[in-house]
Design a protein around this motif. Structure first.
Motif, mmCIF file in Angstrom:
data_model
loop_
_atom_site.group_PDB
_atom_site.id
_atom_site.type_symbol
_atom_site.label_atom_id
_atom_site.label_comp_id
_atom_site.label_asym_id
_atom_site.label_seq_id
_atom_site.Cartn_x
_atom_site.Cartn_y
_atom_site.Cartn_z
ATOM 1 N N LYS A 13 46.459 35.483 44.866
ATOM 2 C CA LYS A 13 47.083 34.192 44.526
ATOM 3 C C LYS A 13 46.145 33.029 44.861
ATOM 4 C CE LYS A 13 51.883 35.646 44.974
ATOM 5 N NZ LYS A 13 53.097 35.583 45.789
ATOM 6 N N ALA A 14 45.479 33.098 46.001
ATOM 7 C CA ALA A 14 44.558 32.034 46.398
ATOM 8 C C ALA A 14 43.371 31.952 45.450
ATOM 9 C CB ALA A 14 44.087 32.268 47.831
ATOM 10 N N LYS A 17 44.476 30.436 42.166
ATOM 11 C CA LYS A 17 44.632 28.981 42.285
ATOM 12 C C LYS A 17 43.266 28.300 42.178
ATOM 13 C CE LYS A 17 46.627 25.362 45.134
ATOM 14 N NZ LYS A 17 47.298 25.008 46.368
ATOM 15 N N LEU A 18 42.262 28.875 42.799
ATOM 16 C CA LEU A 18 40.917 28.311 42.739
ATOM 17 C C LEU A 18 40.330 28.361 41.335
ATOM 18 C CD1 LEU A 18 39.200 29.704 45.957
ATOM 19 C CD2 LEU A 18 39.785 27.329 45.466
ATOM 20 N N TRP A 21 42.370 26.130 38.439
ATOM 21 C CA TRP A 21 42.728 24.737 38.733
ATOM 22 C C TRP A 21 42.822 23.872 37.476
ATOM 23 C CZ3 TRP A 21 44.692 22.060 42.598
ATOM 24 C CH2 TRP A 21 44.599 20.680 42.573
#
Length: 180
Positions: A13-14, A17-18, A21
């Motif tokens: 998930k992280a 997100k990166l 964006w």
């Protein structure tokens, strides 16, 4: 740090997100307003040659530094005095319902955000550094073009700077089924 996350799901998930964006999704639009190559959507009312001091055209600011923000979030456009920041998106799907996400860069004074000079998406409010989402009435996008205008209350005075906007995402919220 992603390395410190315990589960693979949280790490995935992280990373998503990166890497996602600036991705507005299928049939969506993204604009980094203070980055000229990524912001053909920013409307300049007059030529830059006829407005070198930027009293009419939006001005670029890059002083919103925070180590956890994207570079595109650190730079904003803003307007001076009673002019406005106008952003135009073209090529919208008439059957889609859109949602607008705005990266506000702060600034002084109360600002208002409207769509096509008809629908008020945000009544006059203090635009603190934050990201806000707005539902866009389908009546404003069915023609294929959406023009967003941000302006401060007329005649406020002071430094005249307001409508600090760093980024905009116009994403498809849903799409109506069209029966032929």
């Amino acid at each position: 740090s992603i390395k410190k996350l315990k589960s693979d799901d949280d790490k995935d998930k992280a990373i998503a997100k990166l890497t996602g964006w600036t991705d507005p999704g299928k049939d969506g639009f993204y604009a980094a307003l203070a980055s000229v190559p990524q912001s053909p959507n920013l409307v300049l009312p007059v030529s830059l040659e006829s407005d070198p001091a930027r009293y009419i055209n939006p001005t670029v600011s890059g002083d919103r530094y925070h180590s956890s923000h994207w570079i595109s979030s650190q730079r904003s456009v803003f307007e001076l005095y009673d002019s406005s920041v106008v952003v135009r998106f073209e090529g919208l799907k008439s059957s889609a319902k859109y949602k607008l996400r705005v990266g506000w860069g702060g600034g002084s004074g109360d600002v208002q955000l409207s769509a096509n000079k008809k629908s008020i998406l945000q009544k006059y409010m203090s635009a603190t550094s934050s990201t806000k989402e707005y539902s866009v009435p389908q009546s404003e996008t069915k023609g294929g073009t959406l023009e967003l205008e941000c302006q401060q209350k007329p005649g406020v005075g002071g430094s005249g700077r307001s409508c600090y906007i760093s980024e905009m995402w116009l994403t498809v919220e849903s799409e109506e089924s069209v029966i032929v």
